[in-house]
Design a protein around this motif. Structure first.
Motif, PDB file in Angstrom:
ATOM      1  N   LEU A   1      71.582  49.105  15.625  1.00  0.00           N
ATOM      2  CA  LEU A   1      70.709  49.758  14.647  1.00  0.00           C
ATOM      3  C   LEU A   1      70.078  50.996  15.268  1.00  0.00           C
ATOM      4  CD1 LEU A   1      68.898  46.565  13.234  1.00  0.00           C
ATOM      5  CD2 LEU A   1      70.687  47.906  12.102  1.00  0.00           C
ATOM      6  N   ALA A   2      69.500  51.836  14.424  1.00  0.00           N
ATOM      7  CA  ALA A   2      68.816  53.038  14.918  1.00  0.00           C
ATOM      8  C   ALA A   2      67.313  52.794  14.920  1.00  0.00           C
ATOM      9  CB  ALA A   2      69.165  54.225  14.031  1.00  0.00           C
ATOM     10  N   GLU A   3      66.597  53.622  15.662  1.00  0.00           N
ATOM     11  CA  GLU A   3      65.140  53.549  15.711  1.00  0.00           C
ATOM     12  C   GLU A   3      64.568  53.580  14.290  1.00  0.00           C
ATOM     13  OE1 GLU A   3      63.362  56.434  18.310  1.00  0.00           O
ATOM     14  OE2 GLU A   3      61.360  56.123  17.491  1.00  0.00           O
ATOM     15  N   GLY A   4      63.668  52.642  13.999  1.00  0.00           N
ATOM     16  CA  GLY A   4      63.025  52.626  12.691  1.00  0.00           C
ATOM     17  C   GLY A   4      63.743  51.768  11.663  1.00  0.00           C
ATOM     18  N   ASP A   5      64.974  51.355  11.970  1.00  0.00           N
ATOM     19  CA  ASP A   5      65.714  50.502  11.026  1.00  0.00           C
ATOM     20  C   ASP A   5      65.041  49.137  10.900  1.00  0.00           C
ATOM     21  OD1 ASP A   5      67.542  52.457  10.592  1.00  0.00           O
ATOM     22  OD2 ASP A   5      69.241  51.468  11.583  1.00  0.00           O
ATOM     23  N   LEU A   6      65.110  48.599   9.698  1.00  0.00           N
ATOM     24  CA  LEU A   6      64.470  47.322   9.405  1.00  0.00           C
ATOM     25  C   LEU A   6      65.361  46.161   9.868  1.00  0.00           C
ATOM     26  CD1 LEU A   6      61.856  46.445   7.845  1.00  0.00           C
ATOM     27  CD2 LEU A   6      63.346  46.077   5.864  1.00  0.00           C
TER      28      LEU A   6
END
Lengths: 268, 268
Positions: A46-51
């Motif tokens: 996942l990327a930074e900030g993904d839930l």
């Protein structure tokens, strides 16, 4: 240091089994740790900030109890891989790397393209506590400033800084100094007292309830505590600082050369 | 740094009330924290190794539940003020202060009149993992040694060190090197490869179950993790080290001068 590796276990055991790092040769993987390893693999994609999926979804997915998922997430939150956002849990960015060097917090944070800030908790004038006289080169009772500020990065509270400095060195502090700015810039450019050198000690501690409240951390979060004693260019003590940084948001870097040798602490 | 002060709260509030540090201006002291402050005062009057009263005695003395006492003691154990000894709880000595410098663990511990030791967990020869090729200046698959050792101070397990070094730099490691001795002394004196410089990164992490088992710590104990990348005097990468230190037993010190500036990390 761009490629930190997370695990000292050599990857020749079984590349498909990241949970190996939880296992002693003869031992078993605790169930929560196996879940933690799987969630970490998920986070890597996942990327930074993904839930992150909800606790309930993860419990169903891995066929474990929600308490087991909660324990796995708790460690990932404490380690700064995840953070709470509203009612959800999202992927964190990497820890900020602050240099262990004679630069201010302001400068260290700017180098990472984050916006530094400071919010004043209190600025008090008081008689020098006996425990600080030796460090500050004062007699007990001589007036000192105590300035306490919350450290911000992009408006997020990330630390708490407590500075003691003799009133005689910076008599106009209360009148002159803008509390959201760099104290070292003030010392160097307004007062004419650039930093000469400093001794630092770094350790991990638990925040007190008051500190946790001011920084907005869970009380059990491990913090990095840096004690600093700075001197001016003439070698006279300048300030005594105690800075607490969120352990899930900060790391510290140092470049070591043969010249970087520790100096004996000057006698008390 | 001889007179660390524990608390940033200026002592002019009420010198008889050490629990102030637990209170936000408008807040209440959590009960366990008030007990913790009292036990800390008790510990201040005891000597290293002295036995603390039992949980039951403390609960009676402060008229609180044993669970409240247990929570207070748990924090003091995590912070290294107390340690378990047999079935009792005793007062700890101060944290070991290890210099952040190009000296070996061995030398750092000896400076504090403790007896350093190392116990080998494993020495393996394996193809260089992809994540380490840039740091070690190798191609993926070139042979590297992975050496893992438990760090001891006066026979107490205090850390875990994991070293990766190219087989081509120290081909005779498995045959020549005495695992309980200093690797840097071996590198410098036997191999003729003295350290040139190093980059370090320090952070706080939780031990994995395997690490906690090897070091003998409770799994929730905050640890200090140091990543080190060392180069020889010609600037060529030498070793990649990941060392985990008990957070309740170690602190790290650095002397900072204007010359101590962080160098940009060499490109990957």
């Amino acid at each position: 240091m761009d490629h930190p590796f997370k695990d000292p276990t050599p990857p020749d055991f079984d590349p498909g089994a990241p949970v190996r790092s939880g296992v002693p040769e003869h031992g078993r993987v605790p169930k929560y740790y196996a879940v933690k390893a799987r969630v970490e693999a998920l986070v890597d994609d996942l990327a930074e900030g993904d839930l992150l999926p909800t606790e309930r979804d993860l419990a169903l997915r891995y066929a474990v109890s929600r308490e087991t998922v909660r324990q796995a997430l708790r460690e990932l939150l404490l380690e700064g891989r995840l953070r709470r956002k509203g009612r959800g849990t999202v992927v964190s960015g990497p820890k900020l790397e602050q240099p262990l060097a004679l630069v201010s917090y302001t400068e260290g944070v700017r180098r990472q393209d984050r916006r530094p800030g400071r919010s004043l908790i209190g600025l008090d004038r008081l008689p020098c506590p006996a425990a600080l006289t030796a460090d500050l080169g004062l007699r007990a009772g001589e007036p000192v400033w105590h300035m306490e500020r919350v450290l911000l990065a992009d408006d997020e509270r990330v630390g708490l800084e407590s500075t003691y400095v003799a009133v005689s060195r910076v008599p106009r502090l209360a009148a002159d100094f803008e509390p959201d700015s760099s104290f070292y810039t003030y010392l160097g450019e307004v007062v004419g007292l650039p930093l000469g050198d400093a001794d630092e000690r770094i350790e991990t501690v638990l925040a007190t309830p008051r500190e946790a409240l001011l920084i907005g951390t869970p009380p059990a979060l491990p913090m990095l505590l840096i004690h600093r004693l700075s001197r001016d260019t003439g070698g006279r003590p300048l300030e005594r600082v105690r800075t607490l940084y969120r352990g899930d948001r900060f790391s510290f870097t140092a470049h070591l050369t043969p010249a970087t040798h520790p100096r004996p602490t000057p006698g008390a």
